[in-house]
Design an enzyme around this catalytic site. Structure first.
Site, PDB file in Angstrom:
ATOM      1  N   PRO A  36       0.599  -1.075   0.016  1.00  0.00           N
ATOM      2  CA  PRO A  36       0.053   0.070  -0.059  1.00  0.00           C
ATOM      3  C   PRO A  36       0.798   1.392  -0.074  1.00  0.00           C
ATOM      4  CG  PRO A  36      -0.073  -0.818   2.036  1.00  0.00           C
ATOM      5  CD  PRO A  36       0.654  -1.939   1.107  1.00  0.00           C
ATOM      6  N   ASN A  37       0.404   1.983  -0.707  1.00  0.00           N
ATOM      7  CA  ASN A  37       0.846   3.634  -0.980  1.00  0.00           C
ATOM      8  C   ASN A  37       2.203   3.717  -1.668  1.00  0.00           C
ATOM      9  OD1 ASN A  37      -1.360   4.679   0.562  1.00  0.00           O
ATOM     10  ND2 ASN A  37      -0.440   3.840   2.547  1.00  0.00           N
ATOM     11  N   ARG A  82       4.945  11.150  -2.570  1.00  0.00           N
ATOM     12  CA  ARG A  82       4.586  10.862  -1.317  1.00  0.00           C
ATOM     13  C   ARG A  82       6.128  11.321  -0.511  1.00  0.00           C
ATOM     14  NH1 ARG A  82       4.070   5.309   1.950  1.00  0.00           N
ATOM     15  NH2 ARG A  82       3.674   5.950   3.903  1.00  0.00           N
ATOM     16  N   TYR A  87      11.190   9.126   1.079  1.00  0.00           N
ATOM     17  CA  TYR A  87      10.807   8.240  -0.207  1.00  0.00           C
ATOM     18  C   TYR A  87      11.739   8.484  -1.351  1.00  0.00           C
ATOM     19  CZ  TYR A  87       7.605   6.141   3.208  1.00  0.00           C
ATOM     20  OH  TYR A  87       7.164   5.462   4.196  1.00  0.00           O
ATOM     21  N   ASN A 106       8.078  -5.366  -0.474  1.00  0.00           N
ATOM     22  CA  ASN A 106       7.899  -4.195   0.276  1.00  0.00           C
ATOM     23  C   ASN A 106       6.366  -4.150   0.703  1.00  0.00           C
ATOM     24  OD1 ASN A 106       7.718  -1.808   1.724  1.00  0.00           O
ATOM     25  ND2 ASN A 106       8.975  -0.569   0.390  1.00  0.00           N
ATOM     26  N   ALA A 146       2.734  -0.782   5.014  1.00  0.00           N
ATOM     27  CA  ALA A 146       2.323  -0.892   6.439  1.00  0.00           C
ATOM     28  C   ALA A 146       1.749  -2.395   6.805  1.00  0.00           C
ATOM     29  CB  ALA A 146       1.122   0.110   6.489  1.00  0.00           C
ATOM     30  N   HIS A 150       3.425  -4.491   9.258  1.00  0.00           N
ATOM     31  CA  HIS A 150       3.278  -4.103  10.742  1.00  0.00           C
ATOM     32  C   HIS A 150       1.738  -4.850  11.347  1.00  0.00           C
ATOM     33  CE1 HIS A 150       6.627  -1.814   9.792  1.00  0.00           C
ATOM     34  NE2 HIS A 150       5.711  -1.118   9.182  1.00  0.00           N
ATOM     35  N   ASP A 175       1.777 -15.569   6.865  1.00  0.00           N
ATOM     36  CA  ASP A 175       1.317 -16.865   6.567  1.00  0.00           C
ATOM     37  C   ASP A 175       1.489 -17.380   4.974  1.00  0.00           C
ATOM     38  OD1 ASP A 175       0.879 -17.400   9.218  1.00  0.00           O
ATOM     39  OD2 ASP A 175      -1.204 -17.135   8.988  1.00  0.00           O
ATOM     40  N   GLU A 231      12.450  -9.048   2.149  1.00  0.00           N
ATOM     41  CA  GLU A 231      11.831  -8.392   2.984  1.00  0.00           C
ATOM     42  C   GLU A 231      12.307  -6.803   2.628  1.00  0.00           C
ATOM     43  OE1 GLU A 231       9.688  -6.469   7.184  1.00  0.00           O
ATOM     44  OE2 GLU A 231      10.602  -8.464   6.812  1.00  0.00           O
ATOM     45  N   HIS A 279      12.379  -2.654   2.816  1.00  0.00           N
ATOM     46  CA  HIS A 279      11.963  -1.249   3.320  1.00  0.00           C
ATOM     47  C   HIS A 279      12.735   0.111   2.789  1.00  0.00           C
ATOM     48  CE1 HIS A 279       8.839  -3.198   5.616  1.00  0.00           C
ATOM     49  NE2 HIS A 279       9.595  -3.777   5.967  1.00  0.00           N
ATOM     50  N   ILE A 280      12.241   0.987   2.205  1.00  0.00           N
ATOM     51  CA  ILE A 280      12.991   2.108   1.846  1.00  0.00           C
ATOM     52  C   ILE A 280      13.513   2.726   2.906  1.00  0.00           C
ATOM     53  CG2 ILE A 280      12.671   4.343   0.486  1.00  0.00           C
ATOM     54  CD1 ILE A 280      10.616   2.940  -1.151  1.00  0.00           C
ATOM     55  N   SER A 281      12.928   3.169   3.942  1.00  0.00           N
ATOM     56  CA  SER A 281      13.275   3.827   5.128  1.00  0.00           C
ATOM     57  C   SER A 281      13.512   2.902   6.371  1.00  0.00           C
ATOM     58  CB  SER A 281      11.937   4.789   5.911  1.00  0.00           C
ATOM     59  OG  SER A 281      11.099   3.803   6.297  1.00  0.00           O
ATOM     60  N   ARG A 316      11.576   5.184  12.979  1.00  0.00           N
ATOM     61  CA  ARG A 316      10.194   5.902  12.673  1.00  0.00           C
ATOM     62  C   ARG A 316       9.229   5.273  14.004  1.00  0.00           C
ATOM     63  NH1 ARG A 316       8.305   4.949   6.952  1.00  0.00           N
ATOM     64  NH2 ARG A 316       6.834   6.626   7.497  1.00  0.00           N
ATOM     65  N   ARG A 368       5.977   0.743  13.815  1.00  0.00           N
ATOM     66  CA  ARG A 368       6.894   0.361  12.602  1.00  0.00           C
ATOM     67  C   ARG A 368       7.958  -0.596  13.040  1.00  0.00           C
ATOM     68  NH1 ARG A 368       4.698   3.004   8.241  1.00  0.00           N
ATOM     69  NH2 ARG A 368       3.862   5.105   8.851  1.00  0.00           N
TER      70      ARG A 368
END
Length: 137
Positions: free
Chosen positions: A9-10, A17, A22, A71, A74, A77, A84, A95, A97-99, A104, A108
């Site tokens: 998402p996003n 954004r 990002y 990625n 959200a 979390h 699963d 996995e 993550h950009i940040s 944060r 998170r």
């Protein structure tokens, strides 16, 4: 080698954004850079804001691709279901993550994905995807 890059998402808003977190590139622009840098890899890219569609995509490719770079945004979390789904497939997942999620908000800091993946790359901006690709080479 065939890899799926799966964004949650996003992440369709990359380039617009919060560019201070990002960056200013869209993911599609960045994907073209990855394709040029790794011409021997067949990339598939999929993005969804819908948890069930992410799970369906994991099921679809999770027994036939060489790797998945995920990625989950959200959903990292919150989604036991995505965790699963990863546990249920045989294709290795990294996995991404950009940040730096640990710098944060405290919510998170928990990942329902991490226990089921081959590895995690966090906090290197879009370069996180390239580092994940390197792990499959």
């Amino acid at each position: 080698m065939k890899l799926l890059i799966l964004n949650g998402p996003n992440l369709n808003l990359l380039g617009k954004r919060e560019p201070e977190i990002y960056g200013s590139l869209t993911f599609e622009e960045y994907l073209e850079q990855l394709k040029n840098k790794f011409p021997n890899i067949v990339f598939e890219y999929y993005q969804s804001n819908i948890e069930g569609e992410i799970i369906d995509k994991l099921h679809e490719v999770g027994f036939s691709y060489d790797g998945i770079i995920l990625n989950a945004g959200a959903y990292t979390h919150t989604s036991i279901g995505i965790g699963d789904a990863i546990k249920g497939i045989t294709t290795p997942v990294i996995e991404v993550h950009i940040s730096n999620t640990f710098s944060r908000e405290s919510f998170r800091h928990q990942s329902y994905i991490s226990p089921n993946v081959k590895g995690i790359v966090i906090g290197f901006g879009l370069k996180s995807y390239e580092l994940a690709i390197q792990s499959f080479l």
